[in-house]
Design a protein around this motif. Structure first.
Motif, PDB file in Angstrom:
ATOM      1  N   LYS A   1      -3.398  19.524  14.724  1.00 24.30           N
ATOM      2  CA  LYS A   1      -4.349  18.458  14.400  1.00 24.30           C
ATOM      3  C   LYS A   1      -3.628  17.128  14.248  1.00 24.30           C
ATOM      4  O   LYS A   1      -2.420  17.078  14.069  1.00 24.30           O
ATOM      5  CB  LYS A   1      -5.117  18.791  13.123  1.00 24.30           C
ATOM      6  N   GLU A   2      -4.396  16.062  14.310  1.00 27.21           N
ATOM      7  CA  GLU A   2      -3.832  14.736  14.113  1.00 27.21           C
ATOM      8  C   GLU A   2      -3.589  14.459  12.630  1.00 27.21           C
ATOM      9  O   GLU A   2      -4.235  15.050  11.757  1.00 27.21           O
ATOM     10  CB  GLU A   2      -4.788  13.681  14.693  1.00 27.21           C
ATOM     11  N   ARG A   3      -2.690  13.538  12.386  1.00 26.68           N
ATOM     12  CA  ARG A   3      -2.439  13.125  11.012  1.00 26.68           C
ATOM     13  C   ARG A   3      -3.674  12.386  10.481  1.00 26.68           C
ATOM     14  O   ARG A   3      -4.259  11.556  11.175  1.00 26.68           O
ATOM     15  CB  ARG A   3      -1.212  12.209  10.954  1.00 26.68           C
TER      16      ARG A   3
ATOM     17  N   LEU B   1       0.848  -1.189   0.000  1.00 26.61           N
ATOM     18  CA  LEU B   1       0.000   0.000   0.000  1.00 26.61           C
ATOM     19  C   LEU B   1       0.883   1.239   0.000  1.00 26.61           C
ATOM     20  O   LEU B   1       1.882   1.297   0.721  1.00 26.61           O
ATOM     21  CB  LEU B   1      -0.891  -0.007   1.247  1.00 26.61           C
ATOM     22  N   MET B   2       0.518   2.229  -0.791  1.00 26.65           N
ATOM     23  CA  MET B   2       1.209   3.524  -0.784  1.00 26.65           C
ATOM     24  C   MET B   2       0.179   4.626  -0.801  1.00 26.65           C
ATOM     25  O   MET B   2      -0.947   4.418  -1.282  1.00 26.65           O
ATOM     26  CB  MET B   2       2.131   3.666  -1.991  1.00 26.65           C
ATOM     27  N   GLY B   3       0.593   5.773  -0.300  1.00 24.41           N
ATOM     28  CA  GLY B   3      -0.365   6.867  -0.342  1.00 24.41           C
ATOM     29  C   GLY B   3       0.108   8.089   0.406  1.00 24.41           C
ATOM     30  O   GLY B   3       1.309   8.297   0.590  1.00 24.41           O
ATOM     31  N   TRP B   4      -0.866   8.886   0.812  1.00 17.67           N
ATOM     32  CA  TRP B   4      -0.597  10.176   1.432  1.00 17.67           C
ATOM     33  C   TRP B   4      -1.462  10.383   2.669  1.00 17.67           C
ATOM     34  O   TRP B   4      -2.667  10.071   2.655  1.00 17.67           O
ATOM     35  CB  TRP B   4      -0.881  11.299   0.428  1.00 17.67           C
ATOM     36  N   TYR B   5      -0.828  10.943   3.670  1.00 18.92           N
ATOM     37  CA  TYR B   5      -1.510  11.456   4.840  1.00 18.92           C
ATOM     38  C   TYR B   5      -1.096  12.923   4.988  1.00 18.92           C
ATOM     39  O   TYR B   5      -0.114  13.359   4.397  1.00 18.92           O
ATOM     40  CB  TYR B   5      -1.115  10.678   6.097  1.00 18.92           C
ATOM     41  N   ARG B   6      -1.846  13.666   5.780  1.00 17.35           N
ATOM     42  CA  ARG B   6      -1.478  15.056   6.024  1.00 17.35           C
ATOM     43  C   ARG B   6      -1.700  15.402   7.478  1.00 17.35           C
ATOM     44  O   ARG B   6      -2.527  14.800   8.161  1.00 17.35           O
ATOM     45  CB  ARG B   6      -2.267  15.997   5.119  1.00 17.35           C
TER      46      ARG B   6
END
Length: 115
Positions: free
Chosen positions: A43-45, A33-38
């Protein structure tokens, strides 16, 4: 192990578009799995978007219909196209990979939405 290198962050006006990229140090066929969090200040990720090895994409509720994640296996790179950006999208965007049962994170790239 997997090293992740993000690029493409920056400053964009509200309503604009931006594309960020994440290059992995190994073949994406080995990454589940690959992707993005912010993460915004104070604030929490949170999840932005992920794409699995079989190409299945998942999006956070706040970005559905405006963001698109894609993968370019030849270059071991995942892209996040962000459209109709809002000021609340301002955050550090982190690339994420799940490999061998371990979570890996990039160093993050700043995305700022402001006029």
């Amino acid at each position: 192990q997997v090293q992740l290198v993000e690029s493409g962050g920056g400053l964009v006006q509200p309503g604009g578009s931006l594309r960020v990229s994440c290059a992995a140090s190994r073949s994406m066929f080995s990454i589940i799995l690959m992707g993005w969090y912010r993460q915004a200040p104070g604030k929490e990720r949170e999840l932005v978007a992920t794409v699995s090895r079989d190409g299945t994409a998942k999006y956070g509720d706040s970005v559905k219909g405006r963001f698109a994640i894609s993968r370019y296996n030849v270059k071991n790179t995942v892209y996040l196209q962000m459209n109709s950006l809002k000021p609340e999208a301002t955050a550090v965007y982190y690339c994420y990979a799940l490999f061998g049962g371990t979570n890996y994170w990039g160093q993050g790239t700043q995305v700022t939405i402001s006029s």
